[in-house]
Every structure is written in C-alpha cells, then in structure tokens.
Design a protein around this motif. Structure first.
Motif, PDB file in Angstrom:
ATOM      1  N   PHE A  15    -136.116  -6.995  45.083  1.00  8.59           N
ATOM      2  CA  PHE A  15    -136.022  -8.160  45.951  1.00  8.59           C
ATOM      3  C   PHE A  15    -135.996  -7.723  47.404  1.00  8.59           C
ATOM      4  O   PHE A  15    -135.744  -6.557  47.721  1.00  8.59           O
ATOM      5  N   MET A  16    -136.273  -8.655  48.282  1.00  8.24           N
ATOM      6  CA  MET A  16    -136.244  -8.378  49.712  1.00  8.24           C
ATOM      7  C   MET A  16    -135.048  -9.067  50.344  1.00  8.24           C
ATOM      8  O   MET A  16    -134.521 -10.047  49.810  1.00  8.24           O
ATOM      9  N   THR A  17    -134.586  -8.551  51.464  1.00  8.57           N
ATOM     10  CA  THR A  17    -133.512  -9.186  52.220  1.00  8.57           C
ATOM     11  C   THR A  17    -134.002  -9.484  53.625  1.00  8.57           C
ATOM     12  O   THR A  17    -134.802  -8.744  54.190  1.00  8.57           O
ATOM     13  N   LYS A  18    -133.517 -10.588  54.158  1.00 14.10           N
ATOM     14  CA  LYS A  18    -133.956 -11.033  55.483  1.00 14.10           C
ATOM     15  C   LYS A  18    -132.777 -11.637  56.214  1.00 14.10           C
ATOM     16  O   LYS A  18    -132.131 -12.559  55.713  1.00 14.10           O
ATOM     17  N   GLU A  19    -132.465 -11.128  57.382  1.00 12.60           N
ATOM     18  CA  GLU A  19    -131.378 -11.675  58.190  1.00 12.60           C
ATOM     19  C   GLU A  19    -131.850 -12.962  58.867  1.00 12.60           C
ATOM     20  O   GLU A  19    -132.970 -13.021  59.394  1.00 12.60           O
ATOM     21  N   VAL A  20    -131.021 -13.986  58.827  1.00 12.68           N
ATOM     22  CA  VAL A  20    -131.394 -15.262  59.428  1.00 12.68           C
ATOM     23  C   VAL A  20    -130.236 -15.821  60.251  1.00 12.68           C
ATOM     24  O   VAL A  20    -129.071 -15.465  60.037  1.00 12.68           O
TER      25      VAL A  20
END
Length: 284
Positions: free
Chosen positions: A18-23
């Motif tokens: 899976f990927m992680t993305k800061e928002v």
C-alpha cells in the motif's frame, strides 16, 4: 471531565502493498493533518474517527485495514500532533462531552470523509466511518451531516445519552471486578436515578441514528465498565424497527477495549462485515 478510556487501535500488521500520503484539510477554520493509507485497488474506504483522548493518527490500525484491501484516512485529533485547533478533554481541564464539542468533532470527521473521497480515483468506492468509545457518539452525527458516508463500524459505542453514560461510569468507578458483584438491574437503577455531577448540553445518539438508513455494526464487550452494554443493545434492537441494517456482536468476556486485546476476533469480525457490506449493497 473524564469520559471513556480511549480505545487504542494499535494493532500490528505485516507490511502489505500500500501507499501512504500525508494530507491536510480544513475543518471549522482549523487545519488538521493526517495520512491516507491506500492499497492499489481498494474495495472500500474508511475514516478512523478518534476517541476521547489526545489521539494522534493510528497508523498501525490503518495499515491493518489497508492490508485487507481498505483505503484509510487517519488524522491527528484537533489540537493534537500536527493538527490545529483546540483540544478539549480532562487532561487540560475542559469539557469534551458537551454537545458543542461532539458536534465540532463530527465536523472534523466529515471534512476527513470529503478529503478521502476526493483522493479516491474510483468514486464508486463506498466510504465509511470506524472508531470506538466516544467516537460512537461522533460517528452518527457525522453520518447525518455527510451523505457520502455509506456505513458505520463502531467498537464499544454507547447507545445511551451522555448523561446516562457518565452516571454509569461514575458508578462503576473503573472497578474491573464490577460485574462480579453487581447486577444489570442495579446498574440501571443508578443510570436512571443518580444525580448528574456536571452540567452539560446532552446528546442522545438515537436522534441521529433514527434518521439514518445506512448499515452499521456495533461490537461490544460483555464486561464493559464504561458503556452500559445491555442497555445499548436493547436500544439498538428498538432502532432496528426503523433500520433493519443495524447489527451488533457481543463478546461476553471482553471489556471496553474490544480492539487492542489478544483476541483478534472483534477486529476480524468487523473487517469481514465491511467486506460483505460493500460487496452486497449499493450505495444508498
């Protein structure tokens, strides 16, 4: 004012793909910070709604959900970690259970839902809410505000008013052996008759839940000393006359924390239910 031990979703998971993305997203004029954890082809999406404590984003639990094919947005509660705004809670001497604060936290969760939905390439993916403890009050308020919420997954959420929950919690006094020496009848007498220690604007979760038509699953522990479980289940059964898609599962030997325990069945049950819901129901 103290309310509900935080149900901590610190479940370890193997490293899935899976990927992680800061928002960052804005709610009620404050900027909140979080992380989206997303598998390559999510089958569902969830916003993790924080409980009553100073909770930062719950990466371990988010990773576990992503491993099971669910995209997740987990965020630092307002006034905690990298999120702006002012935190309300007993640690800082403020009231975290008044209607105004619960409503504010539901606005935060609603903004998180919009952020996660915008990030999904496939807009047909159903977005739900998951959380425990105090989040059991916040999630219905959020779902009532935001039509993008398609289902609710709640651990140890009280289906009684804030005042009733507080009376029960003050009576049990955090005594782990409470149910060894007290009956359900005794507990209900105090829930309905004890004087209130604090003045606040009350919240009844049944008000929002009676107007919703989305599926919901509540997981309870039979030895909970913070939420009156049998009374909550009784009221949930009454709600089913209006919404037949409300369900519950009781684990008799567990307490308030139905997630961070050696018994992984509650979490497994919830994940299985979510997969069933999104595969068998169209978005309302």
């Amino acid at each position: 004012m103290f309310l509900l031990l935080v149900t901590s979703f610190q479940v370890m998971a193997a490293s899935p793909d899976f990927m992680t993305k800061e928002v960052k997203f804005v709610s009620n004029g404050d900027t909140l910070a979080g992380t989206i954890v997303k598998p390559a082809q999510p089958l569902a999406a969830l916003v993790i709604v924080p409980g009553s404590g100073q909770e930062k984003r719950m990466m371990e639990f988010a990773s576990l959900l992503a491993k099971n094919g669910i995209a997740v947005l987990t965020y630092d509660k307002r006034g905690v970690g990298e999120s702006g705004g002012v935190y309300a809670g007993p640690e800082v001497g403020t009231n975290n259970v008044d209607s105004a604060n619960l409503n504010l936290l539901s606005l935060d969760a609603s903004a998180a839902v919009n952020t996660l939905k915008k990030d999904l390439a496939d807009k047909s993916i159903q977005v739900g809410l998951i959380g425990g403890s105090q989040a059991g009050w916040i999630i219905p308020l959020t779902a009532k505000k935001n039509n993008s919420v398609s289902f609710m997954a709640i651990f140890s959420g009280a289906l009684v008013t804030v005042r009733e929950q507080l009376r029960f919690q003050f009576y049990t006094n955090n005594n782990a052996d409470f149910w060894n020496s007290h009956s359900e009848e005794d507990a209900r007498h105090h829930i309905f008759n004890d004087p209130d220690k604090y003045q606040l604007i009350d919240t009844d979760p049944l008000t929002a839940l009676s107007k919703l038509s989305i599926p919901g699953l509540w997981i309870y522990g039979g030895r909970d000393i913070q939420v009156p479980v049998q009374l909550s289940i009784e009221r949930l059964k009454t709600l089913k006359s209006k919404n037949g898609r409300y369900e519950y599962q009781l684990f008799p030997d567990l307490g308030h924390n139905t997630v961070f325990t050696e018994d992984q069945k509650p979490v497994e049950t919830m994940i299985k239910w979510i997969k069933t819901i999104v595969s068998s129901t169209e978005k309302p």
